[in-house]
Motif scaffolding. Sequence first.
Motif, PDB file in Angstrom:
ATOM      1  N   SER A  86      38.776  50.257  39.435  1.00 63.36           N
ATOM      2  CA  SER A  86      39.967  49.714  40.087  1.00 63.36           C
ATOM      3  C   SER A  86      39.642  49.152  41.466  1.00 63.36           C
ATOM      4  O   SER A  86      40.073  48.054  41.831  1.00 63.36           O
ATOM      5  CB  SER A  86      41.026  50.814  40.202  1.00 63.36           C
ATOM      6  N   CYS A  87      38.840  49.892  42.208  1.00 64.15           N
ATOM      7  CA  CYS A  87      38.475  49.466  43.570  1.00 64.15           C
ATOM      8  C   CYS A  87      37.690  48.158  43.538  1.00 64.15           C
ATOM      9  O   CYS A  87      38.028  47.204  44.248  1.00 64.15           O
ATOM     10  CB  CYS A  87      37.664  50.573  44.238  1.00 64.15           C
ATOM     11  N   PHE A  88      36.669  48.105  42.688  1.00 61.48           N
ATOM     12  CA  PHE A  88      35.833  46.904  42.685  1.00 61.48           C
ATOM     13  C   PHE A  88      36.508  45.727  41.985  1.00 61.48           C
ATOM     14  O   PHE A  88      36.189  44.570  42.267  1.00 61.48           O
ATOM     15  CB  PHE A  88      34.463  47.215  42.071  1.00 61.48           C
ATOM     16  N   ALA A  89      37.457  45.981  41.092  1.00 58.12           N
ATOM     17  CA  ALA A  89      38.209  44.886  40.501  1.00 58.12           C
ATOM     18  C   ALA A  89      39.038  44.170  41.558  1.00 58.12           C
ATOM     19  O   ALA A  89      39.132  42.932  41.573  1.00 58.12           O
ATOM     20  CB  ALA A  89      39.115  45.404  39.378  1.00 58.12           C
ATOM     21  N   ARG A  90      39.623  44.953  42.470  1.00 64.29           N
ATOM     22  CA  ARG A  90      40.406  44.359  43.564  1.00 64.29           C
ATOM     23  C   ARG A  90      39.507  43.547  44.495  1.00 64.29           C
ATOM     24  O   ARG A  90      39.832  42.424  44.871  1.00 64.29           O
ATOM     25  CB  ARG A  90      41.129  45.456  44.364  1.00 64.29           C
ATOM     26  N   ILE A  91      38.371  44.144  44.857  1.00 67.66           N
ATOM     27  CA  ILE A  91      37.444  43.440  45.759  1.00 67.66           C
ATOM     28  C   ILE A  91      36.906  42.182  45.076  1.00 67.66           C
ATOM     29  O   ILE A  91      36.796  41.114  45.692  1.00 67.66           O
ATOM     30  CB  ILE A  91      36.286  44.372  46.163  1.00 67.66           C
ATOM     31  N   PHE A  92      36.586  42.313  43.800  1.00 61.53           N
ATOM     32  CA  PHE A  92      36.054  41.193  43.016  1.00 61.53           C
ATOM     33  C   PHE A  92      37.056  40.036  42.988  1.00 61.53           C
ATOM     34  O   PHE A  92      36.705  38.869  43.237  1.00 61.53           O
ATOM     35  CB  PHE A  92      35.772  41.689  41.586  1.00 61.53           C
ATOM     36  N   GLY A  93      38.327  40.367  42.727  1.00 61.85           N
ATOM     37  CA  GLY A  93      39.353  39.326  42.680  1.00 61.85           C
ATOM     38  C   GLY A  93      39.591  38.679  44.029  1.00 61.85           C
ATOM     39  O   GLY A  93      39.686  37.445  44.134  1.00 61.85           O
ATOM     40  N   HIS A  94      39.659  39.487  45.071  1.00 65.05           N
ATOM     41  CA  HIS A  94      39.887  38.950  46.416  1.00 65.05           C
ATOM     42  C   HIS A  94      38.722  38.066  46.851  1.00 65.05           C
ATOM     43  O   HIS A  94      38.920  36.986  47.451  1.00 65.05           O
ATOM     44  CB  HIS A  94      40.075  40.100  47.400  1.00 65.05           C
TER      45      HIS A  94
END
Length: 346
Positions: A86-94
């Motif tokens: 969840s954490c890296f999905a957010r960073i990845f998208g941003h």
Amino acid sequence: VLLSGTPAQVRPLIPSAENGLFSRQLFYRMPPIDEWADQFEQGDEDMDILFSDWGRQWKKLVDYLHERVNVIQFHLSDTQKEQFNSCFARIFGHAGLSYGYPMRSSVARIAINICRIASVVAFLRSVESLLIPQAILDSQFSILTSYFPDLTDRQKEQYAALYDLYTDWNAKINVISRKDIENLYPHHVLHSLGITDMLRFKPGSSVMDLGTGGGFPGIPLAILFPETHFHLVDSIGKKSKVGQAVAEAIGLENVSFRHCRGEEEKQLFDFVVSRAVMPLADLVKIVRKNIKKEQINALPNGLICLKGGELAHEILPFRNQAISMDLKDHFKEEFFETKKVVYVPL
């Protein structure tokens, strides 16, 4: 040192650079240089020896792990996996929205490297859990010194050196059960010294240790009785090699070794000692020829061996001669509950 840059910047330096920001970590041993010096004169440190020592230390660790661990694995709980993704999905998208495709690629590589770092941490924790805490080792050694309080500093140094030496050699040649190496002092060194419950050898005595394996009971006894000569015999050459290497490493000068069967050894000795090598009758048959007639000790020359379990049947042929003593009367540790020392005059 962390190198980062665009593919165009990195590719001339490292041709295999992938697309996106470069995220490999390179570590250097580079002290600051204020002025030019002769680069062929780097001081007294021999780098060949230094790197060879590092290599030996690493191999020792790997061998140690191979003895005790089949597979070291890194596991995350389902909750940890969900939080990580969840954490890296957010960073990845941003990163993709703000900086485009190259930055998303870098975020993915960072996530992979974090997993690798976590795996290394798991590995180190596994190593730490396998190592015997120094406090436990000190406690075991203190048991030895409590029973033998008159040891010289030299003798204490020699006994203290045995753990690292046998751990190292046991990784190459199995002379002690690998599950029991951690109990070297109570189960092997102190057990060997149980022979003193029967007799303390006088200076000038000669003793053969038959079936010595990696040096038990011969080496612990040789440390305790530096003025007695011990001849250590074993039919397995690689085990004799271990005992000889240990003796040389601690500077034992009152020992000799021979790779042969007991039947082949013709020298004469005041006593023969042994630790659970074979039935008593078979042992007596082999070593009777090796016993001197002249006597200098408190007991007549003969055989002293360490045994365990029920011995009534084994001692029966020698019931009018043999003396058996329970080591539990001398050593309070549970290991010695069924251990005995047996003497047969020859």
